[in-house]
Scaffold this active site. Structure first.
Site, PDB file in Angstrom:
ATOM      1  N   ARG A 241       0.879  -1.182   0.000  1.00 58.77           N
ATOM      2  CA  ARG A 241       0.000   0.000   0.000  1.00 58.77           C
ATOM      3  C   ARG A 241       0.907   1.220   0.000  1.00 58.77           C
ATOM      4  O   ARG A 241       1.735   1.393   0.909  1.00 58.77           O
ATOM      5  CB  ARG A 241      -0.894  -0.001   1.240  1.00 58.77           C
ATOM      6  CG  ARG A 241      -1.542   1.351   1.497  1.00 58.77           C
ATOM      7  CD  ARG A 241      -2.621   1.315   2.565  1.00 58.77           C
ATOM      8  NE  ARG A 241      -3.788   0.600   2.094  1.00 58.77           N
ATOM      9  CZ  ARG A 241      -4.998   0.698   2.643  1.00 58.77           C
ATOM     10  NH1 ARG A 241      -5.190   1.483   3.685  1.00 58.77           N
ATOM     11  NH2 ARG A 241      -6.011   0.010   2.157  1.00 58.77           N
TER      12      ARG A 241
ATOM     13  N   ARG B 197     -13.318  -8.662   2.104  1.00 55.93           N
ATOM     14  CA  ARG B 197     -11.907  -8.428   1.802  1.00 55.93           C
ATOM     15  C   ARG B 197     -11.109  -9.706   2.048  1.00 55.93           C
ATOM     16  O   ARG B 197     -10.266 -10.110   1.257  1.00 55.93           O
ATOM     17  CB  ARG B 197     -11.352  -7.285   2.683  1.00 55.93           C
ATOM     18  CG  ARG B 197     -11.923  -5.906   2.395  1.00 55.93           C
ATOM     19  CD  ARG B 197     -11.540  -5.420   1.014  1.00 55.93           C
ATOM     20  NE  ARG B 197     -10.085  -5.413   0.844  1.00 55.93           N
ATOM     21  CZ  ARG B 197      -9.276  -4.425   1.237  1.00 55.93           C
ATOM     22  NH1 ARG B 197      -9.776  -3.336   1.787  1.00 55.93           N
ATOM     23  NH2 ARG B 197      -7.961  -4.476   1.039  1.00 55.93           N
TER      24      ARG B 197
HETATM   25  N1   CP Z   1     -11.149  -0.206   2.758  1.00 54.00           N
HETATM   26  C1   CP Z   1      -9.873  -0.197   3.158  1.00 54.00           C
HETATM   27  O1   CP Z   1      -8.934  -0.417   2.394  1.00 54.00           O
HETATM   28  O2   CP Z   1      -9.725   0.028   4.482  1.00 54.00           O
HETATM   29  P1   CP Z   1      -8.338   0.301   5.230  1.00 54.00           P
HETATM   30  O3   CP Z   1      -7.807   1.602   4.706  1.00 54.00           O
HETATM   31  O4   CP Z   1      -8.700   0.366   6.687  1.00 54.00           O
HETATM   32  O5   CP Z   1      -7.414  -0.817   4.920  1.00 54.00           O
HETATM   33  N1  NVA Z   2     -10.142   6.665  -1.300  1.00 53.22           N
HETATM   34  C1  NVA Z   2      -9.722   6.213  -0.005  1.00 53.22           C
HETATM   35  C2  NVA Z   2      -9.937   4.742   0.136  1.00 53.22           C
HETATM   36  C3  NVA Z   2      -9.600   4.196   1.498  1.00 53.22           C
HETATM   37  C4  NVA Z   2      -9.752   2.729   1.601  1.00 53.22           C
HETATM   38  C5  NVA Z   2      -8.267   6.582   0.220  1.00 53.22           C
HETATM   39  O1  NVA Z   2      -7.448   6.361  -0.685  1.00 53.22           O
HETATM   40  O2  NVA Z   2      -7.948   7.084   1.292  1.00 53.22           O
END
Ligand code: CP
Ligand code: NVA
Length: 311
Positions: free
Chosen positions: A108, A298
């Site tokens: 991420r 998920r």
């Molecule tokens: N929806 C999602 O990706 O949640 P987090 O940011 O908590 O991982």
């Molecule tokens: N659009 C949001 C999604 C979080 C899961 C972000 O990138 O923060």
């Protein structure tokens, strides 16, 4: 079916074909059922998966760590100050070292180009756990959730109301691949990326999905089976919160907007939600809200993904 996903990356949903997506979702349904019936198999025994977080997370962090564990593999979570890219080491060096230890790199981060660079150097599969541009694992979970709810995807109407962000791009590709019609309603200046729309339109020619960019939320939700939204200021855009709150003032999903959708419409949100901003408490907590099923999925969608790419 043999397994064409073995050894593959998932950087965006556009990495999948419609057939591969269907296979993955069918596997997720089957594995979820087997787990609920008490079957315990560990198909990835002896493997290790790196989970690198350069942004905060609740759902992704926990669902990946638990999912990897349930598959019998070892999750190595790297984040905060111990993150692999925090000491000026090049991406190439970090990846060439990591791949000597682990069988898959999940990350991420901010720019999609970083995930692409990692995938370029990596000999093991790379999975995007969210970038500024895409969130494919959330897209898989959402499709699984919709399929469970309606028994199909093709021909359904999915409307996303809000920022043309990583989720909007993900839904355009998800709809294109699955044959689900997707409408994105965003204020001027916050529409989804044109490149992704063009890519999704290309895929949609094969599946028959209709993809529409709209601006009026009420018109956009007419006939929608699914109404969905996301935060107005994504991670990394915290400084823009006030300005965005004004720009999106007419885009809150409330009970009157839900009433304009199809009678059986459900509400979805990838979470975290900002109650009182993009969605009201009344909608979040309504019987039509399937946000917690979506969050649970998920786990199931990612287990199926990892089973296939590491299988
Ligand atoms: N929806 C999602 O990706 O949640 P987090 O940011 O908590 O991982
Ligand atoms: N659009 C949001 C999604 C979080 C899961 C972000 O990138 O923060």
């Amino acid at each position: 079916m043999d397994n064409p996903l073995k050894g593959r990356d998932l950087l965006t949903l556009g990495d999948l074909t419609p057939k591969e997506l269907t296979h993955l979702l069918d596997l997720a349904v089957a594995q979820k059922l087997e787990w609920s019936q008490g079957h315990r198999t560990r198909p990835l025994e002896g493997k290790a998966v790196a989970l690198i977080f350069m942004k905060p997370s609740l759902r992704t962090r926990v669902s990946f760590e638990v999912g990897v564990n349930r598959l019998g593999a070892h999750p190595v979570v790297l984040g905060g100050t111990d993150t692999v890219f925090s000491r000026g080491e090049t991406i190439k060096d970090s990846v060439k070292v990591l791949e000597r230890y682990v069988d898959c790199i999940c990350i991420r981060t901010f720019a999609q180009s970083m995930v692409e660079e990692i995938a370029h150097y990596s000999s093991v599969p790379v999975v995007n756990m969210l970038t500024d541009e895409h969130h494919p694992c959330q897209g898989l979970a959402d499709l699984l959730t919709i399929k469970e709810r309606f028994g199909r995807l093709a021909g359904l109407n999915f409307t996303y109301v809000g920022d043309g962000n990583n989720m909007a791009s993900t839904y355009l590709l998800a709809g294109a691949l699955s044959g689900m019609n997707v409408t994105i309603a965003s204020p001027a200046g916050f529409e989804p990326a044109e490149g992704v729309m063009a890519q999704a339109q290309g895929i949609a020619e094969e599946t028959g999905a209709r993809l529409t960019i709209a601006s009026d939320p009420k018109q956009a939700v007419a006939d929608a089976n699914v109404v969905c939204t996301d935060t107005w200021a994504s991670m990394g855009q915290e400084d823009e919160h006030e300005e965005r709150t004004q720009a999106f003032a007419d885009y809150t999903v409330d009970e009157s907007l839900m009433a304009a959708a199809a009678p059986d419409a459900v509400f979805m949100h990838c979470l975290p939600a900002h109650r009182g901003e993009e969605v009201t408490d009344a909608v979040m907590d309504a019987p039509c809200s399937i946000i917690y099923d979506e969050a649970e999925n998920r786990l199931h969608a990612q287990k199926a993904l990892l089973s296939l790419i590491l299988g």
